[in-house]
Design a protein around this motif. Sequence first.
Motif, PDB file in Angstrom:
ATOM      1  N   THR A 186       0.728  -1.060  -0.163  1.00 35.93           N
ATOM      2  CA  THR A 186      -0.051  -0.048   0.049  1.00 35.93           C
ATOM      3  C   THR A 186       0.911   1.266   0.042  1.00 35.93           C
ATOM      4  O   THR A 186       1.718   1.370   1.037  1.00 35.93           O
ATOM      5  CB  THR A 186      -1.134  -0.053   1.182  1.00 35.93           C
ATOM      6  OG1 THR A 186      -1.779  -1.290   1.223  1.00 35.93           O
ATOM      7  CG2 THR A 186      -1.816   1.291   1.191  1.00 35.93           C
ATOM      8  N   SER A 187       0.853   1.930  -1.023  1.00 36.86           N
ATOM      9  CA  SER A 187       1.528   3.262  -1.223  1.00 36.86           C
ATOM     10  C   SER A 187       1.171   4.250  -0.292  1.00 36.86           C
ATOM     11  O   SER A 187      -0.119   4.534  -0.232  1.00 36.86           O
ATOM     12  CB  SER A 187       1.630   3.821  -2.710  1.00 36.86           C
ATOM     13  OG  SER A 187       2.131   2.917  -3.362  1.00 36.86           O
ATOM     14  N   GLU A 188       1.962   5.125   0.225  1.00 36.48           N
ATOM     15  CA  GLU A 188       1.608   6.440   1.048  1.00 36.48           C
ATOM     16  C   GLU A 188       1.903   7.473   0.164  1.00 36.48           C
ATOM     17  O   GLU A 188       2.778   7.563  -0.582  1.00 36.48           O
ATOM     18  CB  GLU A 188       2.540   6.200   2.245  1.00 36.48           C
ATOM     19  CG  GLU A 188       2.241   5.005   3.177  1.00 36.48           C
ATOM     20  CD  GLU A 188       0.862   4.881   3.842  1.00 36.48           C
ATOM     21  OE1 GLU A 188       0.316   5.982   3.956  1.00 36.48           O
ATOM     22  OE2 GLU A 188       0.607   3.815   4.230  1.00 36.48           O
ATOM     23  N   PRO A 189       1.075   8.731   0.726  1.00 36.66           N
ATOM     24  CA  PRO A 189       1.270   9.941  -0.147  1.00 36.66           C
ATOM     25  C   PRO A 189       2.493  10.864   0.222  1.00 36.66           C
ATOM     26  O   PRO A 189       2.219  11.890   0.771  1.00 36.66           O
ATOM     27  CB  PRO A 189      -0.122  10.691   0.054  1.00 36.66           C
ATOM     28  CG  PRO A 189      -0.651  10.094   1.497  1.00 36.66           C
ATOM     29  CD  PRO A 189       0.067   8.644   1.395  1.00 36.66           C
ATOM     30  N   ARG A 190       3.770  10.198   0.403  1.00 34.04           N
ATOM     31  CA  ARG A 190       4.698  10.904   0.650  1.00 34.04           C
ATOM     32  C   ARG A 190       5.895  10.555  -0.336  1.00 34.04           C
ATOM     33  O   ARG A 190       6.095   9.702  -1.028  1.00 34.04           O
ATOM     34  CB  ARG A 190       5.342  10.281   1.918  1.00 34.04           C
ATOM     35  CG  ARG A 190       4.280  10.533   2.946  1.00 34.04           C
ATOM     36  CD  ARG A 190       4.977  10.032   4.328  1.00 34.04           C
ATOM     37  NE  ARG A 190       3.912   9.954   5.607  1.00 34.04           N
ATOM     38  CZ  ARG A 190       3.280   9.187   5.954  1.00 34.04           C
ATOM     39  NH1 ARG A 190       3.436   7.826   5.223  1.00 34.04           N
ATOM     40  NH2 ARG A 190       2.543   9.230   6.991  1.00 34.04           N
ATOM     41  N   ASP A 224      -1.496  -1.461  -4.265  1.00 31.98           N
ATOM     42  CA  ASP A 224      -2.420  -0.642  -4.022  1.00 31.98           C
ATOM     43  C   ASP A 224      -1.584   0.760  -4.055  1.00 31.98           C
ATOM     44  O   ASP A 224      -0.756   1.406  -3.266  1.00 31.98           O
ATOM     45  CB  ASP A 224      -3.094  -0.453  -2.985  1.00 31.98           C
ATOM     46  CG  ASP A 224      -4.114   0.640  -2.995  1.00 31.98           C
ATOM     47  OD1 ASP A 224      -4.317   1.473  -3.683  1.00 31.98           O
ATOM     48  OD2 ASP A 224      -5.076   0.581  -1.919  1.00 31.98           O
ATOM     49  N   ARG A 226      -3.043   3.833  -5.341  1.00 40.83           N
ATOM     50  CA  ARG A 226      -3.848   4.998  -5.637  1.00 40.83           C
ATOM     51  C   ARG A 226      -3.146   6.217  -4.969  1.00 40.83           C
ATOM     52  O   ARG A 226      -3.496   7.291  -5.334  1.00 40.83           O
ATOM     53  CB  ARG A 226      -5.168   4.838  -4.821  1.00 40.83           C
ATOM     54  CG  ARG A 226      -5.991   3.539  -5.764  1.00 40.83           C
ATOM     55  CD  ARG A 226      -7.263   2.955  -5.137  1.00 40.83           C
ATOM     56  NE  ARG A 226      -7.043   2.564  -3.947  1.00 40.83           N
ATOM     57  CZ  ARG A 226      -8.071   1.840  -3.153  1.00 40.83           C
ATOM     58  NH1 ARG A 226      -9.254   2.060  -3.440  1.00 40.83           N
ATOM     59  NH2 ARG A 226      -7.775   1.300  -2.031  1.00 40.83           N
ATOM     60  N   LYS A 227      -2.775   6.148  -3.862  1.00 43.34           N
ATOM     61  CA  LYS A 227      -2.028   7.520  -3.281  1.00 43.34           C
ATOM     62  C   LYS A 227      -0.481   7.636  -3.475  1.00 43.34           C
ATOM     63  O   LYS A 227       0.055   8.653  -2.785  1.00 43.34           O
ATOM     64  CB  LYS A 227      -2.300   7.287  -1.616  1.00 43.34           C
ATOM     65  CG  LYS A 227      -3.470   7.096  -1.239  1.00 43.34           C
ATOM     66  CD  LYS A 227      -3.722   6.813   0.477  1.00 43.34           C
ATOM     67  CE  LYS A 227      -5.126   6.864   0.731  1.00 43.34           C
ATOM     68  NZ  LYS A 227      -5.222   6.598   2.306  1.00 43.34           N
ATOM     69  N   MET A 229       2.975   8.898  -4.868  1.00 48.05           N
ATOM     70  CA  MET A 229       3.576   9.964  -5.689  1.00 48.05           C
ATOM     71  C   MET A 229       4.294   9.327  -6.752  1.00 48.05           C
ATOM     72  O   MET A 229       5.091   8.287  -6.646  1.00 48.05           O
ATOM     73  CB  MET A 229       4.331  10.923  -4.648  1.00 48.05           C
ATOM     74  CG  MET A 229       3.609  11.206  -3.473  1.00 48.05           C
ATOM     75  SD  MET A 229       4.240  12.642  -2.463  1.00 48.05           S
ATOM     76  CE  MET A 229       4.440  14.065  -3.504  1.00 48.05           C
ATOM     77  N   GLN A 262      -6.452   4.345  -9.704  1.00 47.47           N
ATOM     78  CA  GLN A 262      -7.478   5.295  -9.887  1.00 47.47           C
ATOM     79  C   GLN A 262      -6.856   6.090 -11.176  1.00 47.47           C
ATOM     80  O   GLN A 262      -5.982   6.875 -11.036  1.00 47.47           O
ATOM     81  CB  GLN A 262      -7.931   6.150  -8.996  1.00 47.47           C
ATOM     82  CG  GLN A 262      -8.893   5.709  -7.885  1.00 47.47           C
ATOM     83  CD  GLN A 262     -10.063   5.117  -8.283  1.00 47.47           C
ATOM     84  OE1 GLN A 262     -10.657   5.364  -9.385  1.00 47.47           O
ATOM     85  NE2 GLN A 262     -10.832   4.383  -7.339  1.00 47.47           N
TER      86      GLN A 262
END
Length: 321
Positions: A186-190, A224, A226-227, A229, A262
């Motif tokens: 799961t990717s993080e928005p960083r 995943d 989706r978040k 960068m 997405q």
Amino acid sequence: RSAVRGVFRRSRLGAALGDFARAVLRAGAGSGGGGACLDPPACMDTLYFVEERDRIVWVYNRCGDASWELSRVAPCQRAKNRFVLCYGPQGRPGAWAVQDQTSGPHGDFIGGPAAGVAEYADGPPAAPDPRRPPLGPWRLWGIPYMLTNSPPSPPLVLDSAVRFIQAPFVSWRYSEQGNVARLELTSEPRPIGDEHLEEVLDKFRSLLRHVAQRPAMVLVIRSDVRKAMLPSVRQIRRFLGFMQDHGPELVLTGRGNAIVVQPSGFLGAALVQLIRMVQRMLPAPWPETIVPTVEEADAFLAPLAAEAALAALAATAEPAP
């Protein structure tokens, strides 16, 4: 590693084998369960080539009276790639060899028993036994392997630091159910830091080798992003290089990859374009998809995992009387 790059560019297993540099295995490493066999053909239905440095395992199953075919690959690859261990192939009469028979019986010679050191489990014969290949050291593409008719000893239990990761830009959870390993990222928005990327790749390397050292294991991945960068060009190149370097582990174990993203918005569209670019450069030798939801990703991976589980069950089932 130009040969390994070919696994992704052409999905050809021959390329995956051609670029390793290994030392010869200790003579006892691959013959642990091979002692004298009262019925040699029955003891040789499944054979294992164990590569020394990383101890990854290539599995061959009997496909004829005196032939075995590489079987530890995704089902979608079996019709496209045929590596066969056989007696007296084209150009090698009276000898055991591994041959690429993808295009027919006149394919490239891959390798054979290491000269002067290959041994049968119950002692060296005066001449090659046409019923069974010699167990012991072999050389494939000039690279040392050990051929055995018993599964190699399993590696140590995977450390929890590799099973669960929480990095600034990504987290993952690794689990196993039977012979099916599952990695959920799961990717993080960083931002993706170079140092943190190297730490994650190092742990991914350990995970891949751990699975590849266990001959019955396969791996499915759900990513995943989706978040996520966008990575830098340098980081993309680093990732591509890592995938090329570890093509063999991925070819042996990979059975499916589902990427959740997405496609709407600028970032989503850019991520999809980036993923498709990587897929064009390194075509995966297993089923792969891009979907917008986790539920769709799970639905894609479920039958692939079930197929792998059934294949493992069939391989361990006793033959009917």
